[in-house]
Design an enzyme around this catalytic site. Structure first.
Site, PDB file in Angstrom:
ATOM      1  N   SER A 224       0.714  -1.125   0.035  1.00  0.00           N
ATOM      2  CA  SER A 224       0.054   0.274   0.191  1.00  0.00           C
ATOM      3  C   SER A 224       0.764   1.267  -0.102  1.00  0.00           C
ATOM      4  O   SER A 224       1.593   1.661  -0.948  1.00  0.00           O
ATOM      5  CB  SER A 224      -0.875   0.027   1.107  1.00  0.00           C
ATOM      6  OG  SER A 224      -1.913   0.941   1.156  1.00  0.00           O
ATOM      7  N   TYR A 225       0.834   2.096   0.982  1.00  0.00           N
ATOM      8  CA  TYR A 225       1.491   3.406   1.177  1.00  0.00           C
ATOM      9  C   TYR A 225       3.011   3.088   1.248  1.00  0.00           C
ATOM     10  O   TYR A 225       3.964   3.821   0.799  1.00  0.00           O
ATOM     11  CB  TYR A 225       1.149   4.278   2.301  1.00  0.00           C
ATOM     12  CG  TYR A 225       1.637   5.481   2.091  1.00  0.00           C
ATOM     13  CD1 TYR A 225       0.894   6.446   1.468  1.00  0.00           C
ATOM     14  CD2 TYR A 225       2.879   5.946   2.701  1.00  0.00           C
ATOM     15  CE1 TYR A 225       1.335   7.813   1.606  1.00  0.00           C
ATOM     16  CE2 TYR A 225       3.162   7.437   2.972  1.00  0.00           C
ATOM     17  CZ  TYR A 225       2.407   8.263   2.066  1.00  0.00           C
ATOM     18  OH  TYR A 225       2.772   9.521   2.074  1.00  0.00           O
TER      19      TYR A 225
END
Length: 358
Positions: free
Chosen positions: A295-296
């Site tokens: 994800s991030y």
């Protein structure tokens, strides 16, 4: 009781307002204004607080009457049932706070598993921190700085997750294997990898405002490169809104006014990854370094590439991005970075662009 009464009265208020607005006279308009003023003074959040039990929760899994069974599933000690979110009907805020309190215990439990089952060591950051300043930490295998062959680096996403976790929701509702990095770590160690587990969301400590010490300048601030100083000053501000969005739900017991004191050179996920690279990963003897970024974490890895492009290309063998949110154009990556010199396996990726091996 307050919420129940408000729920009953709100439709009545709306109906009266509609009737007054249709009437249209000066006197009716004055009444409409007064009624609007009355409604504006009703704070639903405050009414809910008055109608709910105290936000006081256990600080252990046993206190919650839950335990992880032999399959790593969270189960109630007495009933054997999975976690129940709606513990009290019609008290969503209280149930949410209870869920968050359990989540904090889960985080500590995963930390313990990293040390006891995976035999990782906790390493505090900054590496030269004095005794009184705020600190973060990561986890490393004992051979992270001696293994000359392979090193695996894990980066989780943003939000409430901390080192060793992929998703708190999966840990609570599914099992430890689904929601933590432990299966990755155990397999990597079994296959001869050294391991470093980043902790990119541990960026600050919270102090009560009346206990905040005066900020002291960094001992090497005069010799600090302009680029590093600008990044240190910019990153916490750039990510504050995003962090606040998640962190306002993180600590259910926080009722007093607090101040966030950022950790030196680790004040954002991007800054944290850069610091760990400069002080540990880049100095590790492993000839082959592998990243798994979720994800991030994918965006964080791209930022690392942007700031340390030549060094990362030289040392990193492959990167797996799982559901990454990176964007090479938005992050202003160089042309050479876009063309690609690192082999990346993109799994369930939301990214706008990614590299391929040349």
């Amino acid at each position: 009781m307050f919420v129940f009464l408000f729920t009953l009265l709100l439709p009545v208020f709306c109906l009266i307002m509609a009737q007054l607005q249709q009437a249209g006279g000066p006197e009716e308009k004055e009444k409409t204004t007064a009624l609007k003023d009355l409604l504006s003074r009703i704070d639903l959040d405050e009414l809910m607080k008055k109608d709910e039990p105290p936000l006081e929760f256990p600080d252990t899994l046993e206190g919650f009457e839950y335990v992880f069974n032999e399959m790593g599933q969270l189960r109630h000690i007495k009933t054997g049932e999975p976690f129940v979110f709606n513990y009290r009907e019609d008290l969503h805020r209280w149930n949410q706070k209870r869920y968050e309190a359990l989540g904090e215990i889960i985080t500590k439990h995963v930390y313990e598993l990293l040390e006891k089952e995976c035999h990782l060591q906790k390493v505090y950051l900054p590496v030269d921190a004095n005794e009184d300043e705020p600190k973060s930490f990561i986890f490393m295998s004992k051979d992270a700085m001696t293994n000359s062959d392979k090193l695996l680096v894990l980066i989780h996403g943003t939000g409430v997750v901390r080192a060793g976790q992929w998703a708190r929701r999966l840990i609570i509702n599914e099992d430890l294997d689904s929601g933590t990095q432990i299966p990755y770590i155990k397999r990597a160690i079994k296959e001869g990898y050294a391991v470093i587990v980043l902790n990119p969301n541990e960026n600050y400590i919270e102090l009560e405002k009346d206990k905040v010490p005066e900020q002291q300048p960094s001992p090497d601030s005069s010799d600090e490169p302009a680029e590093k100083r600008e990044r240190r000053e910019r990153n916490p501000k750039d990510t504050k809104k995003r962090r606040d969005f998640y962190e306002k739900y993180r600590n259910p017991q926080k009722e007093k006014e607090t101040l966030q004191v950022y950790i030196r050179e680790n004040g954002s996920p991007e800054e944290h990854a850069l610091y760990v690279w400069d002080n540990l990963i880049s100095k590790a003897p492993a000839e082959n370094v592998f990243f798994v970024a979720h994800s991030y974490g994918g965006l964080t890895f791209v930022e690392l590439m942007i700031h340390r492009e030549a060094d990362v290309k030289n040392k990193v063998t492959a990167v797996a991005l799982t559901d990454s949110v990176h964007n090479l154009w938005h992050q202003e990556a160089s042309k050479t970075l876009e063309n690609g010199c690192v082999r990346i396996a993109v799994i369930g990726c939301r990214a706008v662009n990614h590299w391929t091996h040349r």
